[in-house]
Scaffold this motif. Structure first.
Motif, PDB file in Angstrom:
ATOM      1  N   HIS A 185     -23.170 -11.491  32.035  1.00 16.05           N
ATOM      2  CA  HIS A 185     -22.877 -10.155  31.360  1.00 16.05           C
ATOM      3  C   HIS A 185     -23.359  -8.730  31.906  1.00 16.05           C
ATOM      4  N   THR A 186     -23.772  -8.956  33.059  1.00 15.72           N
ATOM      5  CA  THR A 186     -24.469  -7.708  33.434  1.00 15.72           C
ATOM      6  C   THR A 186     -23.336  -7.016  34.255  1.00 15.72           C
ATOM      7  N   GLU A 187     -22.995  -5.780  34.261  1.00 13.43           N
ATOM      8  CA  GLU A 187     -22.104  -5.322  35.052  1.00 13.43           C
ATOM      9  C   GLU A 187     -22.860  -4.176  36.153  1.00 13.43           C
ATOM     10  N   PHE A 216     -32.570  -5.875  35.287  1.00 10.70           N
ATOM     11  CA  PHE A 216     -32.370  -6.357  33.873  1.00 10.70           C
ATOM     12  C   PHE A 216     -33.329  -5.494  33.137  1.00 10.70           C
TER      13      PHE A 216
END
Lengths: 501, 314
Positions: free
Chosen positions: B250-252, B303
């Motif tokens: 989910h991390t662009e 993150f």
């Protein structure tokens, strides 16, 4: 909030036992919540009284230990920072619930709703047209000169005119048995988590009595709070993102902040988690920045935005107030509500209610002398030995004189300060708070109590049918503040006064 | 999606809990080994102390009980059990709204017991059962985590911390016996071999695979490469890779230099390692420790402490 609620005016005659009291409990002369002056049991306490007379002291002590253990386990503690080491203590919690009959509650509820409606109308007025000041109902300089009056709030749109979304008023019951409002806490009131935790514990401690008595539930509070907060942002977005803003883990109310966030299912953020860009508020998540629409802040006005308020604050987010002013985020309670719970403005609340609602106040105030008025000042100076004098801006028991407990020299010194700056002080008569049965060292004894109900307000105003009852645990003491050895107990509001066995 | 600070705290809960368990277990094994007053027992104590990074001259001449007491209670020592539990619990308190009541109560209760006024007395009276209870309580905590917390993002951050810490701790333990550094302590005798297996909580699983014929070579193989044993370096690395792949989905982030790639690389390296060809396990163990620390930094940069401009919502 002030530490001392009044004074122990009980003379030697209070030691004489009232007639016909059951042997396990002897109240003094104050209004007692369980027993009438002739020793009869009030109907709302019938179920609890019957249960208590069957329990022996060691049963009670055992239940008390279980209760304290469960609070410690849950982490319902406040931290005491010492020089050597840091310890955590539980807030002393009393086992025996305080019980309020339905009819009394109906009046309290109506009175609280009336009061908060009027105070919200007052805030809307003083931050826009100032009609009430022009009409001379409340002195102009009293409001505009108060440090808690936030000029930054002038002309801002607040949905539903709900400046105060969460209110925790302090009520006391005097010798005459009537409830009166001692303080309106309109800034960042706390204690609601103890109401919920105490209820949880009381249900486990007295399940049978709870069922028999017919008690109204308080468990809806978190979801009603969420609905209140969301309705403040209904015009902003369809499904607004709510967060709870805490000063952090070192704050004494941190447990409550985490508790409310958990029960509402919303993020608990600290200032460092928030970022303001182009007047939009974001939180830093693992997947980048996410919009925030409603901030239920548990941080005082002064600290929410270093750009607008205190520059040295690390607890808020820079630019937050501009985002609020631009209408991109809701801050609850609104900044600047403190001006309406100021100790001097308090004296005018009955007038404020009449002005906006055209009604008489349902819940009376405590008689208050404003030292700014020369006539009242001279009355106060002449009666210093009978009065409690408080500084207007101070709280937590600072800047305060308890006349009957002070020495002549202390009174004289305080009188000097009073004459030097009379506008900074108010005085109130000493009030003998009501007592309720409490478990102290394995015995049931009367202790003085107050009452803090919680009111939510946005589109609607809702009073949770329950409260935090604060207890002065030392015999004869009228100090219920937790920093002064006060504790708390559960508060049962009954469905129906007829249903008693 | 969760707050970056919260993810960081959950990750650290995992690391501290794993560290507290490891140090408690090493301490317990040191104490029980030294019941036998012989050369091998002294060797075991040296291995254990070296594995938690204690300088040996530090402890010479001191009774094992005293050394263990410090490993548990020394507030000055960042790695002591009390410190790990206090920090793990402090992190839990900061994300109290994100973990379950069951998890919180386990950790809080353990913390209160180990920091309570009776703790040191209880340890002196019955050291072994004191340590045993800490380990058992930490297992309860991990069990509550598995059984009551949603197996979503937060849970993955917590387990990421557990497995990263575990890979590093086991690698350090093996480095003491198989590393390249001078003064390494070879697994000469049966008691030391047994003890090292128990320090990794691996004795029974090992015996099922290799029987009671202990071999240093097999021991190394088991603790480094076994795919099923939850405390082997390989297993821990595979879990790290798995959690990071899921978290990174989910991390662009623009440059694809994420921690999941580092974990994948380490895990391939372990999968295809051939111990026969190499100079022994030393270089690989050193690489594991170094890679874990690179993964740790990459997690932080991806993150937690990313640059804001790149991460505005679409």
């Amino acid at each position: 909030m002030s530490a001392v609620r009044g004074l122990n005016g009980a003379g030697p005659q209070s030691e004489a036992p009232p007639q016909a009291t059951p042997e396990f409990y002897r109240p003094a002369i104050s209004y007692d919540e369980m027993l009438t002056p002739d020793g009869g049991v009030r109907p709302n306490y019938a179920a609890l009284h019957a249960r208590l007379s069957t329990l022996n002291p060691s049963d009670l002590a055992e239940r008390q230990r279980t209760l304290e253990q469960s609070f410690l386990l849950q982490g319902i503690t406040f931290t005491v920072y010492g020089a050597e080491n840091t310890t955590e203590r539980i807030i002393p919690t009393d086992l025996l619930p305080r019980i309020i009959p339905a009819a009394e509650w109906a009046r309290i509820e109506a009175g609280l709703i009336q009061r908060l409606r009027a105070l919200n109308a007052f805030l809307a007025d003083i931050y826009s047209d100032r009609q009430i000041l022009q009409d001379g109902v409340v002195p102009r300089e009293l409001v505009l000169g108060a440090p808690s009056y936030r000029r930054e709030m002038i002309g801002l749109y607040v949905p539903h005119n709900a400046y105060v979304n969460v209110c925790g008023s302090d009520l006391i019951r005097g010798q005459d048995g009537e409830f009166a409002v001692l303080e309106d806490n309109l800034r960042v009131p706390s204690g609601v988590s103890y109401m919920l935790a105490n209820r949880d514990a009381a249900k486990r401690t007295f399940p049978g009595t709870y069922r028999t008595a017919g008690v109204r539930p308080v468990e809806r509070y978190p979801d009603l709070l969420l609905a209140t907060l969301k309705s403040m942002a209904a015009e902003l977005r369809a499904n607004p993102q709510v967060v709870v803003l805490t000063p952090g883990v070192y704050n004494s109310a941190y447990y409550e902040h985490a508790y409310l966030a958990r029960l509402m299912g919303v993020p608990l953020v600290e200032g460092r988690d928030l970022v303001v860009l182009d007047n939009m508020v974001y939180m830093r998540t693992t997947q980048g920045l996410r919009r925030v629409d409603v901030i239920y802040r548990r941080v005082d006005d002064d600290f929410i935005d270093p750009l607008t308020f205190r520059r040295d604050s690390g607890l808020g987010a820079a630019g937050l107030f501009n985002a609020y002013r631009a209408g991109n985020v809701v801050i609850a309670n609104a900044p600047g509500t403190g001006v309406a719970d100021d100790k001097a403005v308090y004296a005018y609340v009955p007038e404020i209610i009449r002005y906006y609602l055209g009604e008489d106040a349902i819940l009376p105030n405590i008689e208050t002398y404003l030292c700014r008025e020369p006539a009242q000042l001279s009355h106060v100076l002449a009666n210093l030995d009978k009065l409690v004098v408080k500084a207007v801006g101070a709280s937590g028991g600072y800047g305060m004189l308890v006349g009957p407990h002070a020495s002549a020299r202390e009174r004289e010194a305080f009188a000097e300060q009073l004459r030097a700056d009379p506008a900074n002080y108010i005085a109130q008569p000493t009030i003998q708070l009501s007592t309720a049965p409490c478990l102290v060292d394995g015995r049931i004894e009367p202790r003085h109590i107050d009452l803090r109900p919680f009111i939510l307000s946005a589109e609607q105003t809702i009073v949770t049918p329950g409260a935090l009852t604060r207890v002065a645990l030392r015999r004869g003491s009228l100090v219920v503040n937790s920093s002064q050895g006060g504790g708390s107990k559960d508060t049962w509001v009954l469905w129906d006064d007829e249903a008693q066995p | 999606m969760m707050l970056a600070r919260v993810a960081d705290s959950l990750y650290w809960i995992g690391r501290y809990v794993e560290r507290a368990e490891h140090v408690s277990r090493l301490s317990d094994i040191m104490l029980s080994a030294t019941l036998d007053q012989n050369e091998a027992a002294i060797n075991v104590a040296h291995v254990a102390l070296a594995a938690v990074g204690e300088e040996e001259d530090d402890k010479t001449g001191r009774a094992t009980l005293e050394a263990v007491h410090d490993l548990i209670f020394d507030r000055e020592d960042a790695g002591s059990v009390v410190n790990s539990l206090a920090r793990g619990r402090e992190n839990a308190r900061q994300v109290r709204d994100q973990i379950t009541t069951e998890m919180w109560e386990r950790l809080n209760l353990l913390y209160l017991r180990v920091t309570g006024p009776d703790a040191e007395h209880a340890f002196t009276q019955r050291s072994s059962s004191f340590l045993h209870e800490i380990i058992a309580d930490l297992h309860l905590f991990m069990g509550a985590t598995d059984a009551t917390m949603s197996h979503g993002e937060g849970w993955r951050f917590l387990l990421l911390g557990v497995h990263l810490e575990r890979a590093q701790l086991i690698a350090r333990l093996l480095e003491v016996c198989f590393g390249e550094a001078e003064g390494r302590l070879p697994l000469a005798d049966h008691l030391t071999q047994m003890s090292v297996l128990r320090m990794a909580c691996a004795l029974e699983p090992y015996l099922r695979v290799y029987t009671a014929e202990l071999e240093p070579k097999h021991l190394l193989e088991f603790l480094m490469f076994d795919q099923e044993f939850p405390r082997s370096i390989r297993y821990a690395t595979l879990r790290m890779e798995e959690h990071l792949t899921s978290l990174a989905r989910h991390t662009e982030h623009p440059a694809h230099s994420g921690p999941e790639r580092l974990a994948g690389r380490l895990s391939s390296r372990l999968e295809f390692a051939d111990m026969e060809e190499q100079q022994g396990a030393g270089p690989l163990l050193t690489a594991v420790v170094a890679e874990c620390s690179r993964i740790h930094h990459a997690i932080y940069e991806t993150f937690v402490a990313y640059p804001l401009e790149q991460r505005l919502p679409a």
